[in-house]
Scaffold this active site. Structure first.
Site, PDB file in Angstrom:
ATOM      1  N   ASP A 215       0.929  -1.252   0.069  1.00 18.53           N
ATOM      2  CA  ASP A 215      -0.054   0.001  -0.052  1.00 18.53           C
ATOM      3  C   ASP A 215       1.061   1.256   0.154  1.00 18.53           C
ATOM      4  O   ASP A 215       1.825   1.478   0.829  1.00 18.53           O
ATOM      5  CB  ASP A 215      -0.785  -0.116   1.271  1.00 18.53           C
ATOM      6  CG  ASP A 215      -1.887   1.106   1.410  1.00 18.53           C
ATOM      7  OD1 ASP A 215      -2.705   0.942   0.620  1.00 18.53           O
ATOM      8  OD2 ASP A 215      -1.626   1.849   2.161  1.00 18.53           O
ATOM      9  N   GLU A 257       1.176  -0.426  -4.863  1.00 18.45           N
ATOM     10  CA  GLU A 257       0.108   0.628  -5.275  1.00 18.45           C
ATOM     11  C   GLU A 257       1.177   2.062  -5.249  1.00 18.45           C
ATOM     12  O   GLU A 257       1.214   2.560  -4.276  1.00 18.45           O
ATOM     13  CB  GLU A 257      -0.873   0.656  -4.025  1.00 18.45           C
ATOM     14  CG  GLU A 257      -1.693   1.413  -4.449  1.00 18.45           C
ATOM     15  CD  GLU A 257      -2.169   2.515  -3.249  1.00 18.45           C
ATOM     16  OE1 GLU A 257      -3.534   2.987  -3.434  1.00 18.45           O
ATOM     17  OE2 GLU A 257      -1.785   2.464  -2.195  1.00 18.45           O
TER      18      GLU A 257
HETATM   19  C1  GLC Z   1      -4.348   3.292  -0.053  1.00 20.43           C
HETATM   20  C2  GLC Z   1      -5.383   2.562   0.219  1.00 20.43           C
HETATM   21  C3  GLC Z   1      -6.653   3.642   0.483  1.00 20.43           C
HETATM   22  C4  GLC Z   1      -6.136   4.175   1.754  1.00 20.43           C
HETATM   23  C5  GLC Z   1      -4.881   4.726   1.745  1.00 20.43           C
HETATM   24  C6  GLC Z   1      -4.163   4.977   3.105  1.00 20.43           C
HETATM   25  O1  GLC Z   1      -4.412   4.412  -0.882  1.00 20.43           O
HETATM   26  O2  GLC Z   1      -6.117   2.009  -1.080  1.00 20.43           O
HETATM   27  O3  GLC Z   1      -7.769   2.965   0.871  1.00 20.43           O
HETATM   28  O4  GLC Z   1      -7.144   5.113   2.373  1.00 20.43           O
HETATM   29  O5  GLC Z   1      -3.931   3.932   1.236  1.00 20.43           O
HETATM   30  O6  GLC Z   1      -4.056   4.095   3.900  1.00 20.43           O
END
Ligand code: GLC
Ligand code: CA
Length: 806
Positions: A215, A257
């Site tokens: 993430d 991500e």
């Molecule tokens: C990522 C997740 C999102 C979350 C963010 C902060 O972007 O996809 O849902 O709010 O991280 O943790």
């Protein structure tokens, strides 16, 4: 050129390091899927019960959103303990069981490794804020005396946060956070943080997970004078995580991500030594732009700008996910355009994006939904389906944050959409009751019943995608026809060439494709298997209805008209014993490879045009008590695009001379070879004289052949039963291959073996029996008996009909 004679059924976990390239990922939140204990929150036990649904959909990998203990202020991305399960979702034991059941269905599991930040309720943070400035415990997070540092760093959640710094009273300092202020960023300049995160990763690897979504990874390291995104030091950390992963387990993946421009995202592949996969964030909004503008440019342009990636890496493609449809990676004008078209209601906007699901974004147009999914499944990358989008679920943007896209999965029209039996007010989020997307209409059960539903379409498209490696591994080459409303490209891998043609417009279009280099080939439309006009040197003209799409597999013309059916005999490594042939191991080979291919070659198999989903041998009664007596296999075949069918396939094993005789007289009846010194075959027992007499005897002598769920029972007709002297002469198989198999005994009796078994009354039998036994009608072959399959509480199924010649 590609020919799909070998239809794969429930492929095994694709082996090898690169399994993720062939994966179809399904993203879901445990809390949103199914509630087993009726407390209003989905849980692992509930999810485990729904694994068959996911398996039947055809997905191969599940990506679970965070399921760890959390105060739940960012839907679980605010983690307060990395090593446990959120008690709302069940226990560690429930998780283990879930993993076991997933593996049993060949489903892989990817979980979240949220390494950029924790919740402010994590014990690491509680300890840090109490510890002395400069101490090691304090330095697990990023502190400052002023909030004026790193001012070039953008605020991501700009609707809720003013700054990336928040003052902490007990620490008497500001702490750094890229997301919500309750999510302090971990400090990767402290080696202990890295070591702690690696321990977490290993723990979940020990529990069997197949990979991690990393993430928010562009933000791991901070440096003065930068915007604190994509720093070389951040890449160094990711390379070390990858090295730790590879050293600990093989075949596991990291999914990045990194919401960045193509050049910056592709850096997260490194030289094949960082992440295996990364979301193609810039492509996603441009798919929506292309269909709104009815022009292919946004798609072809962004893919042209996308650098090549290392061979051991793969893009991850998605249309929607649990977050807003992010518009960070588009220009200001493009963003305005997207808002104007897709978020006319200001409630739909959040941060730099749009909080809507797939169906509402596309105004619930089935054609557009299919078109976008067609792109998802044919562009280069591993597709990810967001739960509920396979049935066109709606959303509810009045719910705050991004919760409108996170409502419970809609299973049926029962209370709470079949998600939970709790008091509706107790649900973690309300069920969608928007009139257009109301759960009473939009639910799995309704879609399941209707073969034309979106769910069934998704199953077919997924199954078809899996038939061609060109989609998952092939190269991409755009064709640039004059008509810019049509997007056309080639996907090629080894001998496969697929031509994808998509009409982005709401009106019919005609297009000329330059396919001259394939002159002589014939395009086969893969869903219908229809052959289109052969390709010549001249432009290839195609017409497309509104939002229509085609997937063509190119075939060499020589085997164009009649797809070559040459059947290569498979070999089973098993002793020549029929009663153990379906034991573990071999059963899978027979059900998943040998029989699906064999039945395709049989005249009596009527569903050749359908796409097989699954094949099972459910019964195998033996015709006599001898060890190697023939057996009646009942083969249940289910399809992606049609109702399930049951076929009768009597089988027998022959060796030596007997085997050679079958090879000469009925080569098409051979199902497989058995490994061994002597020639040994498994074949259709209809071609065995002994089996034929046994069938006859079974009927006349009222024999019972015991099965698992029912019995085969011989039922002689009245006249037959009275005359015990019928002697059996020579028998032969009649008329070669037919939709049923007929045999003639001593020129006096016909025996018809039904191949496709239907429950209940068999009109043939009823009529002959009536004419013979009630009406004494003597001009037709008389009813002489039947072989019936009798199972509990239902009408007997007729397997054979015996008639005497008039
Ligand atoms: C990522 C997740 C999102 C979350 C963010 C902060 O972007 O996809 O849902 O709010 O991280 O943790
Ligand atoms: Ca529950």
């Amino acid at each position: 050129m590609n020919v799909i004679t070998d239809i794969k059924v429930s492929p095994q976990l694709a082996g090898g390091e690169l399994w993720f390239k062939d994966a179809i990922i399904y993203q879901l939140h445990v809390k949103a899927f199914a509630d087993s204990n009726n407390d209003g929150i989905g849980d692992f036990a509930g999810l485990t019960e729904k694994l068959d649904y996911l398996h039947d959909l055809g997905v191969t990998t599940l990506w679970l959103l965070p399921f760890y203990p959390s105060p739940g202020r960012d839907d679980g991305y605010d983690i307060s303990d990395y090593r446990r399960i959120n008690p709302d979702f069940g226990t560690m034991q429930d998780f283990r069981r879930f993993m076991q059941e997933a593996k049993r269905r060949n489903l892989r599991v990817i979980t979240e490794l949220v390494i950029n930040h924790t919740s402010d309720e994590h014990s690491w943070f509680k300890r840090a804020r109490r510890s002395k400035p400069g101490s090691d415990a304090r330095n697990w997070y990023v502190w400052s005396d002023t909030d004026q540092r790193y001012l070039d760093t953008r605020v991501i959640f700009k609707d809720t946060e003013k700054s990336n710094w928040t003052w902490d009273q007990s620490a008497n300092a500001f702490y750094w956070h890229r997301f919500f202020s309750h999510q302090p960023d971990l400090n990767y300049d402290n080696p202990r943080v890295f070591r702690a995160i690696v321990q977490v990763m290993k723990k979940w690897l020990d529990l069997g997970v197949d990979g991690f979504r990393l993430d928010a990874i562009p933000y791991l390291i901070e440096r003065d004078g930068t915007n604190n995104e994509n720093l070389p030091e951040t890449h160094a950390i990711i390379r070390r995580i990858r090295a730790e992963l590879d050293a600990y387990r093989s075949d596991k993946v990291l999914l990045a991500e990194a919401n960045q421009w193509p050049e910056d995202v592709s850096d997260y592949f490194g030289n094949g030594d960082e992440c295996h996969m990364a979301y193609h964030f810039p492509l996603m909004p441009r798919i929506y732009m292309a269909i709104a503008q009815e022009d292919r440019f946004p798609i072809s342009d962004i893919l042209r700008q996308t650098p090549d990636i290392p061979n051991n890496c793969q893009w991850a493609l998605f249309l929607r996910n649990h977050d807003e449809l992010t518009l960070e990676m588009v220009t200001d004008e493009e963003r305005d355009y997207m808002y104007r078209v897709y978020a006319t209601d200001p409630h739909a906007r959040i941060n730099l994006g749009i909080r809507r699901r797939l169906a509402p974004l596309l105004a619930n147009s089935r054609r557009k939904i299919e078109l976008l999914n067609t792109l998802l499944f044919s562009m280069p990358g591993t597709p990810i389906i967001y739960y509920g989008d396979e049935i066109g679920m709606g959303d509810n943007f009045y719910l705050g944050d991004r919760n409108g896209c996170r409502t419970p999965m809609q299973w049926s029209s029962d209370r709470n959409a079949g998600f939970s039996r709790a008091n509706p007010q107790q649900l973690y989020l309300p069920i969608t009751i928007d009139p257009e997307y109301h759960y009473e209409a939009v639910n799995v059960e309704n879609h399941q019943k209707n073969l034309s539903s979106l769910l069934w379409w998704m199953r077919r498209v997924i199954a078809m995608r899996k038939n061609f490696k060109a989609f998952s591994r092939g190269s991409l080459e755009f064709l640039y026809p004059d008509n810019a409303k049509v997007l056309a490209f080639l996907r090629r891998y080894e001998k496969e060439t697929i031509v994808v043609v998509v009409n982005l417009s709401r009106f019919a279009q005609s297009v000329e494709l330059d396919l001259s280099r394939f002159a002589g080939c014939v395009p086969m439309e893969v869903f219908s298997r229809n052959l289109f006009r052969p390709i010549k040197k001249s432009p290839y003209v195609i017409t497309l209805g509104p939002h229509a799409y085609y997937w063509f597999a190119l075939q060499a013309q020589t085997n164009g008209r009649r797809v070559s059916k040459k059947h290569v005999l498979p070999t089973i490594n098993a002793p020549a014993e029929l009663h153990t042939l379906l034991d573990d191991g071999r059963r899978a080979q027979l059900e998943q490879a040998i029989l699906p291919n064999y039945i395709q070659t049989c005249r009596w198999f009527g569903s050749k045009a359908r796409t097989l989903r699954d094949l099972k041998v459910v019964e195998q009664p033996a015709v006599s008590s001898e060890t190697n007596a023939a057996r009646f296999w009942f083969v249940v075949v289910s399809y992606v695009d049609g109702p399930t069918e049951t076929y009768a396939l009597p089988v027998k094993i022959a060796s030596g001379n007997a085997a050679r005789a079958v090879s000469r007289s009925a080569p098409h009846a051979i199902i497989a070879r058995l490994a061994g010194a002597e020639e040994t075959i498994l074949y259709d027992a209809v071609w065995d004289a002994e089996f034929r007499s046994q069938l006859f005897e079974a009927i006349v002598q009222r024999q019972i052949m015991k099965g698992r769920a029912g019995d085969l029972v011989g039922v002689p007709g009245k006249a037959m039963a009275a005359d015990s002297s019928v002697a059996l002469g020579k028998s032969q198989v009649l008329g070669g291959e037919q939709s049923n198999s007929s045999m003639l005994f001593d020129n006096k009796f016909f025996l018809k073996l039904y191949r496709k078994l239907e429950d209940g009354v068999n009109p043939d039998v009823e009529i002959t029996r009536f004419l013979t036994e009630r009406a004494n009608f003597s001009n037709v072959p008389a009813f002489a008996g039947a072989l019936e399959y009798r199972h509990e509480k239902s009408e007997p199924t007729v397997v054979c009909l015996l008639q005497a010649r008039p």
